[in-house]
Design a protein around this motif. Structure first.
Motif, short mmCIF file in Angstrom:
data_model
loop_
_atom_site.label_atom_id
_atom_site.label_comp_id
_atom_site.label_asym_id
_atom_site.label_seq_id
_atom_site.Cartn_x
_atom_site.Cartn_y
_atom_site.Cartn_z
N SER A 127 0.84 -1.19 0.00
CA SER A 127 0.00 0.00 0.00
C SER A 127 0.89 1.25 0.00
N PRO A 128 0.51 2.32 -0.71
CA PRO A 128 -0.74 2.49 -1.41
C PRO A 128 -0.76 1.74 -2.75
N LEU A 129 -1.92 1.19 -3.05
CA LEU A 129 -2.16 0.49 -4.30
C LEU A 129 -2.88 1.44 -5.24
N THR A 130 -2.87 1.11 -6.53
CA THR A 130 -3.52 2.00 -7.49
C THR A 130 -4.41 1.23 -8.44
N SER A 131 -5.19 2.00 -9.19
CA SER A 131 -5.95 1.43 -10.30
C SER A 131 -4.95 1.14 -11.42
N GLU A 132 -5.39 0.44 -12.45
CA GLU A 132 -4.49 0.07 -13.55
C GLU A 132 -3.86 1.29 -14.21
N ASP A 133 -4.64 2.35 -14.37
CA ASP A 133 -4.11 3.55 -15.02
C ASP A 133 -3.30 4.43 -14.06
N GLY A 134 -3.28 4.07 -12.78
CA GLY A 134 -2.51 4.81 -11.78
C GLY A 134 -3.16 6.10 -11.31
N LYS A 135 -4.36 6.40 -11.78
CA LYS A 135 -5.01 7.66 -11.44
C LYS A 135 -5.71 7.63 -10.08
N THR A 136 -6.11 6.45 -9.63
CA THR A 136 -6.79 6.34 -8.34
C THR A 136 -5.90 5.56 -7.38
N GLU A 137 -5.73 6.11 -6.18
CA GLU A 137 -4.88 5.48 -5.18
C GLU A 137 -5.74 4.93 -4.06
N TYR A 138 -5.38 3.74 -3.58
CA TYR A 138 -6.10 3.08 -2.49
C TYR A 138 -5.11 2.79 -1.37
N VAL A 139 -5.27 3.49 -0.24
CA VAL A 139 -4.43 3.24 0.92
C VAL A 139 -5.14 2.14 1.71
N LEU A 140 -4.56 0.95 1.70
CA LEU A 140 -5.17 -0.25 2.25
C LEU A 140 -4.49 -0.66 3.55
N THR A 141 -5.31 -0.97 4.55
CA THR A 141 -4.83 -1.55 5.80
C THR A 141 -5.62 -2.82 6.03
N LEU A 142 -4.94 -3.96 6.08
CA LEU A 142 -5.63 -5.23 6.36
C LEU A 142 -5.98 -5.27 7.84
N THR A 143 -7.20 -5.71 8.14
CA THR A 143 -7.62 -5.79 9.54
C THR A 143 -7.64 -7.21 10.07
N ARG A 144 -7.97 -8.19 9.22
CA ARG A 144 -7.98 -9.59 9.66
C ARG A 144 -8.18 -10.50 8.45
N PHE A 186 -3.26 -2.63 -8.11
CA PHE A 186 -1.93 -2.75 -8.68
C PHE A 186 -0.90 -2.14 -7.75
N ALA A 187 0.30 -2.72 -7.76
CA ALA A 187 1.43 -2.19 -6.99
C ALA A 187 2.54 -1.84 -7.96
N ASP A 188 3.36 -0.88 -7.57
CA ASP A 188 4.54 -0.56 -8.38
C ASP A 188 5.49 -1.74 -8.36
N ARG A 189 6.03 -2.08 -9.50
CA ARG A 189 6.97 -3.20 -9.62
C ARG A 189 8.13 -3.04 -8.63
N GLU A 190 8.61 -1.81 -8.43
CA GLU A 190 9.74 -1.58 -7.53
C GLU A 190 9.43 -1.95 -6.08
N ALA A 191 8.15 -1.94 -5.71
CA ALA A 191 7.76 -2.28 -4.34
C ALA A 191 7.72 -3.79 -4.11
N LEU A 192 7.69 -4.56 -5.19
CA LEU A 192 7.58 -6.01 -5.09
C LEU A 192 8.95 -6.65 -4.94
N PRO A 193 8.99 -7.82 -4.31
CA PRO A 193 10.29 -8.48 -4.14
C PRO A 193 10.86 -8.98 -5.46
N SER A 194 12.18 -9.08 -5.51
CA SER A 194 12.83 -9.69 -6.67
C SER A 194 12.53 -11.18 -6.65
N LEU A 195 12.42 -11.76 -7.83
CA LEU A 195 12.10 -13.18 -7.92
C LEU A 195 13.33 -14.00 -8.25
#
Length: 169
Positions: A37-54, A82-91
């Motif tokens: 988080s923050p995650l976005t829509s595919e076009d990157g125009k909408t941002e979603y700040v997500l907090t998992l609760t359970r 969607f998340a930015d590729r840079e935020a994801l772990p290397s595979l």
């Protein structure tokens, strides 16, 4: 889709009546979606700040900043996250993001073009490459296993396949 964005989940609607959302995670470690988080829509125009609760059956309950009611949460049903590729772990060398496989040319072990990967599907028994190509009446679903796909060369944009006999006829 942007090459800098990777799909990590989707919103499945409201969870309860206080504005929580039901999250489906597509991550190898499902709870990791909260770390991107923050995650976005595919076009990157909408941002979603997500907090998992359970954890809940088939996903997670979570809160998205600005979503306060069940109706607002329900309105987000079907939104892909969607998340930015840079935020994801290397595979490791033998693992790939689905987005990296889509668009690769598929060649047989003799160098003949079989088609192009249009989608990567997983219905629970492993990944399948949906291959479209010249002379194919319908898309071919190639099991994405080491036996059937011994080489993936992202830098050259190709996959070398050794499909089961008769699959591409």
């Amino acid at each position: 889709m942007s090459e800098t964005k990777i799909i990590v989940g989707a919103i499945a609607g409201a969870f309860g009546v206080h504005g929580e959302v039901r999250i489906k995670s597509f991550c190898a470690e499902p709870e990791a979606i909260g770390e991107y988080s923050p995650l976005t829509s595919e076009d990157g125009k909408t941002e979603y700040v997500l907090t998992l609760t359970r954890a809940i059956p088939n996903g997670f309950a979570g809160r998205i900043t600005g979503v306060e009611t069940k109706e607002e949460a329900d309105a987000l049903r079907g939104v892909t996250l969607f998340a930015d590729r840079e935020a994801l772990p290397s595979l490791p060398d033998d693992e790939f993001y689905h987005a990296d496989l889509i668009g690769l040319t598929v060649l047989d072990t003799g160098g003949a073009v079989l088609g192009q990967v249009r989608n990567v599907l997983n219905h629970g028994a492993g990944d399948l490459l949906e291959v479209h190509g010249p002379g194919l009446k319908a898309p071919v679903l190639l099991p994405f296993t080491l036996k059937n796909v011994p080489t993936v060369d992202l830098s050259s944009g190709r996959i070398i396949a050794d499909p089961p006999e008769g699959l591409f006829e």
